[in-house]
Design an enzyme around this catalytic site. Sequence first.
Site, PDB file in Angstrom:
ATOM      1  N   GLU A  47       0.866  -1.189   0.000  1.00  0.00           N
ATOM      2  CA  GLU A  47       0.000   0.000   0.000  1.00  0.00           C
ATOM      3  C   GLU A  47       0.907   1.244   0.000  1.00  0.00           C
ATOM      4  OE1 GLU A  47      -1.643   0.546   3.938  1.00  0.00           O
ATOM      5  OE2 GLU A  47      -3.468   1.506   3.172  1.00  0.00           O
ATOM      6  N   ASN A 113      -7.196   5.643  -1.776  1.00  0.00           N
ATOM      7  CA  ASN A 113      -6.057   4.782  -1.462  1.00  0.00           C
ATOM      8  C   ASN A 113      -6.207   3.578  -2.398  1.00  0.00           C
ATOM      9  OD1 ASN A 113      -4.102   3.179  -0.312  1.00  0.00           O
ATOM     10  ND2 ASN A 113      -4.728   3.595   1.802  1.00  0.00           N
ATOM     11  N   LYS A 131      -9.408   1.281  -1.951  1.00  0.00           N
ATOM     12  CA  LYS A 131      -9.615   0.759  -0.588  1.00  0.00           C
ATOM     13  C   LYS A 131     -10.991   1.149  -0.034  1.00  0.00           C
ATOM     14  CE  LYS A 131      -7.114   0.748   3.864  1.00  0.00           C
ATOM     15  NZ  LYS A 131      -5.868   1.248   4.507  1.00  0.00           N
ATOM     16  N   GLU A 151      -6.976   8.336   7.540  1.00  0.00           N
ATOM     17  CA  GLU A 151      -7.328   7.958   6.155  1.00  0.00           C
ATOM     18  C   GLU A 151      -8.710   8.482   5.754  1.00  0.00           C
ATOM     19  OE1 GLU A 151      -6.261   4.168   4.330  1.00  0.00           O
ATOM     20  OE2 GLU A 151      -5.402   3.635   6.256  1.00  0.00           O
ATOM     21  N   CYS A 205      -4.653  -3.406   2.862  1.00  0.00           N
ATOM     22  CA  CYS A 205      -4.396  -3.307   4.293  1.00  0.00           C
ATOM     23  C   CYS A 205      -5.600  -3.616   5.179  1.00  0.00           C
ATOM     24  CB  CYS A 205      -3.804  -1.939   4.635  1.00  0.00           C
ATOM     25  SG  CYS A 205      -3.001  -1.979   6.261  1.00  0.00           S
ATOM     26  N   ASN A 230       0.340  -1.171   5.201  1.00  0.00           N
ATOM     27  CA  ASN A 230       1.210  -0.404   6.102  1.00  0.00           C
ATOM     28  C   ASN A 230       0.540  -0.536   7.464  1.00  0.00           C
ATOM     29  OD1 ASN A 230       2.989   2.133   4.578  1.00  0.00           O
ATOM     30  ND2 ASN A 230       1.418   1.088   3.380  1.00  0.00           N
TER      31      ASN A 230
HETATM   32  N1  CDV Z   1      -3.108   1.166   6.594  1.00  0.00           N
HETATM   33  C1  CDV Z   1      -3.995   0.499   7.347  1.00  0.00           C
HETATM   34  O1  CDV Z   1      -5.089   0.193   6.909  1.00  0.00           O
HETATM   35  N2  CDV Z   1      -3.639   0.201   8.610  1.00  0.00           N
HETATM   36  C2  CDV Z   1      -4.487  -0.461   9.553  1.00  0.00           C
HETATM   37  C3  CDV Z   1      -4.126  -0.112  10.978  1.00  0.00           C
HETATM   38  C4  CDV Z   1      -4.352   1.308  11.241  1.00  0.00           C
HETATM   39  C5  CDV Z   1      -4.926  -0.921  11.969  1.00  0.00           C
HETATM   40  C6  CDV Z   1      -4.442  -1.979   9.410  1.00  0.00           C
HETATM   41  O2  CDV Z   1      -5.508  -2.580   9.387  1.00  0.00           O
HETATM   42  O3  CDV Z   1      -3.365  -2.552   9.372  1.00  0.00           O
END
Ligand code: CDV
Length: 342
Positions: A47, A113, A131, A151, A205, A230
């Site tokens: 990401e 994103n 996302k 975000e 993510c 991330n």
């Molecule tokens: N970039 C993300 O989506 N990070 C989230 C954190 C903030 C919990 C994740 O689900 O890894």
Amino acid sequence: MARILRVAAAQLGPNHLDTPREDILDRIIKLLQAAFQKGAQLVVFPETALTTFFPRYRLEDVPQSDQYFEDGSTLLTSARTRPIFDEAARLGLDVCLGFAEKSTEGGQRRQHNSCVYYSARRGDILAKYRKIHLPGTLQPFEDADAINQLEKLWFSPGDLGFTAFRAPGLIPNTTKLSVGGDGVNNNGNARDDSRGDPIMGMMICNDRRWAESWRCYGLQGAEVILCGYNTTAWAPDLCGKVEMQQTYEESEEESMFQHRLVMTANSYMNSCFSISAAKSGVEDGKYGLIRGSMIVSPDGYVLAEAKTKGDEVIFAELDLDDCLPGKSMVSLLSQAMTDYSP
Ligand code: CDV
């Protein structure tokens, strides 16, 4: 006949607010070359691979924020991203790349994103995902030292759904069929389309923590899920853990545990492979991100896992037919439910 696909996750070490784009492109290209050397056909990047994870900042903390966004329609031609796709084309590699996207669809600026799937066979971008699960808060925490995840402030929720797609040219002698169903017929036997091109799904993510992301793909017969991330190693305010007084190490370990849990369990439950690629290490001198890029089998086994928090390629050879036993079982179950009359 086996349907073999050779895949890699390209984990990136940290990017910083002031890391020049040329340096990041240079590292990404080196990772592509390393993946090619291992025999990969497909490489998955994290990401926001092209920047630091800037949504941790307030808007006013990042005055030149436009420099972190790419126009999704010019990725193959813009000097800011083109070298990646030129190298992928030269090496014949498919690529999944996460980036912050700006667009002006309908005359209105939007930010997402996003990630794209580049097909070397087509020489073009085959699919885009935006996302859907944007974690964190709209406002920063009051505590000036808290680690934010803004975000919801920086991005709009994805509007492209969880749309599976087939990636052409990776497996010889495939039949040309569209996506749909679970790849098996009502008798539990593989339908003809189990000899088609691999069925892929992309998520980003936080999406990996939600059953519906996986199930939407599972119901379309997805065989390989691609997920860049991330994941903060330490954000007690965000995770509601201020009272717990976890140490940094405990928090990081728990975060790694949960990452492994969702990747292995959901791969197993949807009988698909998954490839997750981290941006890892400490960004901007302060913000720790977990490692753990991994390739997981439909049985839930970790086939390969990154050992470092830096730039690293992991590789695995997948036989997509390994998805069939689990998918057949689902089909038999749903048939039994259809037949059941009290
Ligand atoms: N970039 C993300 O989506 N990070 C989230 C954190 C903030 C919990 C994740 O689900 O890894």
